[in-house]
Write an enzyme that holds these catalytic residues in place. Structure first.
Site, PDB file in Angstrom:
ATOM      1  N   ARG A  33       0.696   3.478  -2.385  1.00 31.91           N
ATOM      2  CA  ARG A  33       1.883   4.079  -2.126  1.00 31.91           C
ATOM      3  C   ARG A  33       3.160   3.604  -2.740  1.00 31.91           C
ATOM      4  O   ARG A  33       3.337   2.766  -3.579  1.00 31.91           O
ATOM      5  CB  ARG A  33       2.373   3.702  -0.565  1.00 31.91           C
ATOM      6  CG  ARG A  33       4.016   4.195  -0.341  1.00 31.91           C
ATOM      7  CD  ARG A  33       4.123   3.858   1.113  1.00 31.91           C
ATOM      8  NE  ARG A  33       5.568   3.936   1.523  1.00 31.91           N
ATOM      9  CZ  ARG A  33       6.560   3.171   1.689  1.00 31.91           C
ATOM     10  NH1 ARG A  33       6.109   1.812   1.393  1.00 31.91           N
ATOM     11  NH2 ARG A  33       7.778   3.418   2.036  1.00 31.91           N
ATOM     12  N   ARG A  74      23.228   4.797   4.746  1.00 31.99           N
ATOM     13  CA  ARG A  74      23.814   3.568   4.574  1.00 31.99           C
ATOM     14  C   ARG A  74      25.310   3.351   4.375  1.00 31.99           C
ATOM     15  O   ARG A  74      26.113   4.437   4.039  1.00 31.99           O
ATOM     16  CB  ARG A  74      23.102   3.123   3.255  1.00 31.99           C
ATOM     17  CG  ARG A  74      21.722   3.471   2.926  1.00 31.99           C
ATOM     18  CD  ARG A  74      21.057   3.066   1.829  1.00 31.99           C
ATOM     19  NE  ARG A  74      19.796   3.525   1.306  1.00 31.99           N
ATOM     20  CZ  ARG A  74      18.730   2.605   1.618  1.00 31.99           C
ATOM     21  NH1 ARG A  74      18.844   1.525   2.206  1.00 31.99           N
ATOM     22  NH2 ARG A  74      17.514   3.047   1.353  1.00 31.99           N
ATOM     23  N   LYS A 222       6.746  12.072   7.694  1.00 31.54           N
ATOM     24  CA  LYS A 222       7.067  10.732   8.348  1.00 31.54           C
ATOM     25  C   LYS A 222       7.749  11.155   9.754  1.00 31.54           C
ATOM     26  O   LYS A 222       8.882  11.661   9.451  1.00 31.54           O
ATOM     27  CB  LYS A 222       8.175  10.125   7.329  1.00 31.54           C
ATOM     28  CG  LYS A 222       6.909   9.548   6.102  1.00 31.54           C
ATOM     29  CD  LYS A 222       7.800   8.818   5.054  1.00 31.54           C
ATOM     30  CE  LYS A 222       8.280   7.547   5.706  1.00 31.54           C
ATOM     31  NZ  LYS A 222       8.919   6.844   4.537  1.00 31.54           N
ATOM     32  N   THR A 280       4.538   0.250   8.998  1.00 34.96           N
ATOM     33  CA  THR A 280       5.816  -0.424   9.373  1.00 34.96           C
ATOM     34  C   THR A 280       5.618  -1.631   9.823  1.00 34.96           C
ATOM     35  O   THR A 280       5.166  -1.963  11.199  1.00 34.96           O
ATOM     36  CB  THR A 280       6.953   0.072  10.149  1.00 34.96           C
ATOM     37  OG1 THR A 280       7.338   1.690   9.446  1.00 34.96           O
ATOM     38  CG2 THR A 280       8.340  -0.435  10.122  1.00 34.96           C
TER      39      THR A 280
END
Length: 478
Positions: A33, A74, A222, A280
């Site tokens: 990945r 963010r 995802k 994760t």
């Protein structure tokens, strides 16, 4: 028997050395990945070249997955790099702020004040900091700190329950898709998917960019937004597979909801003939420790028992101290879990309907091999679709995909219980089957006297043309 469940490992500073990467591939990495949240285009191109060289040196087909950053929302930067937020304190998120302090922080997503209102809850830094919104005024979101802690530069923001309007594909993602195709990426993972339109747009962009390089990547969605959950079936229909991205998903829906969602998502993916990756914090402690925790061992094993195609390592291999050891540990867990699975193939075939000849042959091969206790299933395939259907059902018999296409071989590296072998067949069916039998013998995956099931299409070398099944006693006609 070879390992069924595949391993995805993230490339980063800890794993970009040639010798380290070769050891990781030898330890069991099937898919590498590339995290496009980090690194330049040149970094990714150089690493893609390295992956291909290492895979060739190891004699393996390894897929590359380009994981797009998406609209990661963010906070901005702080004077001094971080601040301490105390419980009960007031804190302002300000879209017009340049440099933050203990009283306020900037935002990289300027439309956040339009997406929230009084009473909403914001979760920062993967949910470690919790803010209750008291009011919104222009570019400012006024909050009270419910759970405090250290907040440093560029930490992520989630809204509890979801509902942020940021698009799944940013301008950066569009540029990164071009880079991913130049890298020869076999899979593109799209972050923060909300609906099928996000997936279709990513596929169009990747297809157009891929045409320049002679590749057609598969698209992985995802699942990390709360609003994606009720639309999961339509997202699955538009995707080649999904990633159960438990980090951001847990922040939005709550930690307690994730295990049941994981099981449901994997089950639905298999039912829809799609791929599933579980990701994760699977071996998080091994970023700094040489062995996993018992809880991590159980987590990986349970994902295997849920039926996932692959389990994924993120920071563990990208930045951890033990990139090779964590792959070895995960491979050992996966192999043990694979062996412990209960096969109920007949039950899985109840109420199945077959719309295509090649799909019927795929299921017929599974059923026959299972009841005859064959040593292997051998599929001569161009596109890999026959082996995809086979891989959606649990069977304790390895499936070998023999294909002349390097791209198909690399894609198949992600499919559960499918093991690709490069094979250039004859145009004559019987000659091709005899050559395939020799290849399996030469690779040591079968021995003389073994019973195997072989599938093939006539005319040869045409995608989607599998229409014949043959039961073979290895070496009988040699």
């Amino acid at each position: 028997m070879p390992r069924s469940t595949k391993i995805v490992a993230t490339l980063g500073p800890a794993s970009s050395d040639k010798l380290v990467l070769e050891r990781m591939l030898a330890a069991g990495v099937d898919v590498v990945r590339f995290n496009f949240s980090h690194g330049t285009a040149d970094d990714h191109l150089n690493r893609a070249k390295l992956v291909r060289e290492c895979a060739q040196a190891c004699g393996r087909e390894v897929a590359i997955m380009a994981d797009l950053q998406g609209p990661k929302i963010r906070v901005g930067k702080f004077e001094g790099g971080k601040v301490e937020l105390k419980q009960g304190a007031r804190f302002v998120l300000d879209a017009s702020c340049d440099l933050g302090s203990a009283e306020r922080a900037g935002l990289d997503y300027k439309d956040l004040p339009k997406d929230v209102r009084a009473g909403d809850v914001l979760l920062l830094n993967d949910g470690l900091i919790v803010l209750d919104i008291e009011r919104v005024s222009g570019s400012e979101i006024h909050t009270q700190v419910r759970i405090g802690g250290t907040l440093s530069n560029n930490k992520g923001i989630n809204k509890q329950g979801g509902g942020l309007s940021a698009p799944a594909l940013t301008a950066k993602d569009v540029r990164d898709i071009e880079t991913a195709m130049a890298c020869g990426a076999d899979y593109v993972a799209v972050s923060f998917v909300k609906n099928r339109t996000d997936v279709e747009m990513a596929r169009r962009l990747a297809t157009i960019a891929g045409e320049k390089h002679g590749i057609k990547p598969m698209v992985i969605s995802k699942i990390e937004r709360a609003e994606a959950i009720p639309l999961l079936r339509e997202i699955l229909e538009a995707s080649d597979g999904i990633m159960v991205a438990r980090g951001d998903l847990a922040v939005e829906v709550g930690n307690a909801a994730v295990p049941a969602l994981q099981k449901r998502m994997i089950r639905w993916a298999r039912e829809a003939n799609k791929l599933a990756i579980t990701a994760t914090q699977m071996m998080e402690s091994m970023i700094v420790n040489a062995v996993p925790t018992r809880a991590e061992v159980s987590d990986v094993a349970n994902a295997v028992l849920d039926g996932t195609d692959a389990v994924m390592l993120s920071a563990e291999t990208a930045a951890g101290k033990y990139p090779v050891e964590v792959v070895e540990a995960m491979a050992a867990i996966v192999e043990e879990a694979d062996r412990s699975e209960t096969v109920q193939l007949d039950k899985q075939f109840l109420d199945q309907t077959f719309a295509r000849v090649d799909q019927s042959i795929a299921y017929g091969a599974l059923f026959t091999a299972f009841h005859l206790r064959c040593a292997a299933i051998c599929a001569l395939t161009e596109s890999g679709s026959t082996t995809l259907w086979m891989s959606r059902h649990d069977v304790d018999i390895p499936i070998y995909a023999l294909t002349p296409s390097r791209q198909t071989s690399r894609r198949l590296a992600l499919y559960r219980n499918v093991h690709p072998l490069h094979f250039a067949p004859s145009n004559e069916r019987d000659v091709a089957l005899a050559a395939a039998e020799r290849l399996l013998l030469d690779n040591g995956v079968v021995k003389r006297g073994d019973l195997i099931v072989m599938t093939v299409g006539e005319p040869m070398n045409q995608p989607g043309g599998t229409n014949a099944l043959k039961i073979v006693r290895v070496g009988e006609h040699a």
